[in-house]
Design a protein around this motif. Structure first.
Motif, mmCIF file in Angstrom:
data_model
loop_
_atom_site.group_PDB
_atom_site.id
_atom_site.type_symbol
_atom_site.label_atom_id
_atom_site.label_comp_id
_atom_site.label_asym_id
_atom_site.label_seq_id
_atom_site.Cartn_x
_atom_site.Cartn_y
_atom_site.Cartn_z
ATOM 1 N N ILE A 51 -5.596 9.750 -1.715
ATOM 2 C CA ILE A 51 -6.399 10.082 -2.888
ATOM 3 C C ILE A 51 -6.208 8.977 -3.916
ATOM 4 O O ILE A 51 -5.109 8.422 -4.061
ATOM 5 N N PHE A 52 -7.289 8.639 -4.616
ATOM 6 C CA PHE A 52 -7.219 7.676 -5.711
ATOM 7 C C PHE A 52 -7.026 8.421 -7.021
ATOM 8 O O PHE A 52 -7.788 9.340 -7.335
ATOM 9 N N GLN A 102 7.143 3.707 -8.470
ATOM 10 C CA GLN A 102 6.819 3.245 -7.114
ATOM 11 C C GLN A 102 7.114 4.278 -6.033
ATOM 12 O O GLN A 102 6.449 4.308 -4.998
ATOM 13 N N ASN A 103 8.098 5.126 -6.263
ATOM 14 C CA ASN A 103 8.433 6.135 -5.267
ATOM 15 C C ASN A 103 7.350 7.200 -5.127
ATOM 16 O O ASN A 103 7.335 7.954 -4.150
ATOM 17 N N ASP A 104 6.452 7.255 -6.112
ATOM 18 C CA ASP A 104 5.413 8.277 -6.122
ATOM 19 C C ASP A 104 4.034 7.754 -5.754
ATOM 20 O O ASP A 104 3.065 8.519 -5.745
ATOM 21 N N ILE A 105 3.932 6.472 -5.475
ATOM 22 C CA ILE A 105 2.627 5.903 -5.145
ATOM 23 C C ILE A 105 2.710 5.078 -3.866
ATOM 24 O O ILE A 105 3.798 4.758 -3.389
ATOM 25 N N ASP A 106 1.533 4.730 -3.352
ATOM 26 C CA ASP A 106 1.471 3.933 -2.129
ATOM 27 C C ASP A 106 0.705 2.627 -2.329
ATOM 28 O O ASP A 106 0.548 1.850 -1.391
ATOM 29 N N GLY A 107 0.213 2.406 -3.542
ATOM 30 C CA GLY A 107 -0.500 1.168 -3.817
ATOM 31 C C GLY A 107 -1.192 1.214 -5.157
ATOM 32 O O GLY A 107 -1.286 2.270 -5.809
ATOM 33 N N ILE A 108 -1.686 0.040 -5.585
ATOM 34 C CA ILE A 108 -2.374 -0.100 -6.873
ATOM 35 C C ILE A 108 -3.657 -0.898 -6.668
ATOM 36 O O ILE A 108 -3.650 -1.950 -6.028
ATOM 37 N N LYS A 134 -0.794 17.532 -1.345
ATOM 38 C CA LYS A 134 0.508 17.396 -0.702
ATOM 39 C C LYS A 134 0.403 16.494 0.534
ATOM 40 O O LYS A 134 -0.523 16.610 1.328
ATOM 41 N N ASN A 135 1.349 15.600 0.655
ATOM 42 C CA ASN A 135 1.454 14.664 1.785
ATOM 43 C C ASN A 135 0.356 13.596 1.806
ATOM 44 O O ASN A 135 0.227 12.864 2.790
ATOM 45 N N LYS A 136 -0.422 13.498 0.731
ATOM 46 C CA LYS A 136 -1.429 12.438 0.678
ATOM 47 C C LYS A 136 -0.849 11.186 0.025
ATOM 48 O O LYS A 136 -0.035 11.259 -0.895
ATOM 49 N N LYS A 137 -1.287 10.042 0.505
ATOM 50 C CA LYS A 137 -0.936 8.788 -0.152
ATOM 51 C C LYS A 137 -1.670 8.722 -1.491
ATOM 52 O O LYS A 137 -2.829 9.115 -1.580
ATOM 53 N N VAL A 138 -0.995 8.234 -2.502
ATOM 54 C CA VAL A 138 -1.594 8.122 -3.832
ATOM 55 C C VAL A 138 -1.779 6.648 -4.176
ATOM 56 O O VAL A 138 -0.814 5.879 -4.218
#
Length: 221
Positions: free
Chosen positions: A27-28, A118-124, A94-98
């Motif tokens: 999800i974005f 950073q521990n809560d996201i997967d990219g910017i 839940k369990n989605k990449k952010v």
């Protein structure tokens, strides 16, 4: 989907889900720019990302649109952190990449929030951003803007980030010149990617949507 910010203000949020979700794994989280509000100005931009098959959650900062409170720098910063908290705590995501997606002022926020969480996201993903309040004020006004309080500088915060980052910037941007985007890229760590485009400020999804879609799927796996 409304939520309450750390500032105590109730914020108005909007979830856009595509008919054909090509990436059900992510999800974005969208941080919009400082102009106007979500429904009257920013919705058409993020809708284009949803039309490419991606789910997007966006919201209005304190004092914008239907959100309560006053739009101060601190409130907006609190709002952005709180939006990430809301996404991470919601069972729906839940369990989605952010992936944090910031445009213009929101790109500045994405650099700061993403680098410190950073521990809560997967990219910017950043488009048409600036890195310094003072530098942007000088560009849009004149040398008198040197008195503008700079506060947190994005090009310093982004040095902390090691998650994948894609920076999109138009060389024809009249609001935030491409040098701002290049500065953020220069200070970023690998893995990092820069996409130079044409057209105006925040026109990327409108004119380069298919190319951006390909980049997203390549970078944010």
């Amino acid at each position: 989907m409304d939520f309450v910010s750390k500032s105590g203000n109730k914020l108005s949020g909007l979830l856009l889900s595509p008919k054909n979700n090509i990436r059900t794994d992510l999800i974005f989280l969208h941080f919009h720019g400082s102009a106007q509000n979500l429904l009257t100005y920013h919705f058409p931009m993020i809708k284009q990302l949803t039309e490419k098959g991606f789910q997007v959650f966006s919201f209005d900062y304190s004092g914008y649109g239907f959100s309560e409170g006053k739009a101060t720098r601190q409130n907006v910063l609190n709002d952005a952190y709180s939006a990430l908290d809301f996404i991470k705590k919601s069972n729906e995501f839940k369990n989605k990449k952010v992936i944090i997606f910031g445009q213009s002022y929101g790109g500045y926020l994405a650099s700061v929030i993403g680098s410190n969480r950073q521990n809560d996201i997967d990219g910017i993903l950043i488009e048409g951003a600036f890195y310094s309040h003072r530098k942007e004020a000088i560009y849009t006004s004149n040398f008198l803007a040197n008195i503008v309080y700079d506060g947190i500088r994005a090009e310093k915060e982004i040095k902390k980030n090691y998650k994948p980052i894609l920076i999109i910037h138009s060389k024809e941007d009249k609001i935030n010149p491409i040098e701002f985007g290049r500065k953020l890229f220069e200070e970023s760590n690998q893995p990092k990617y820069f996409m130079e485009i044409d057209k105006g400020h925040l026109d990327g999804l409108q004119y380069y949507g298919d190319s951006i879609k390909v980049k997203i799927n390549e970078i944010f796996r």
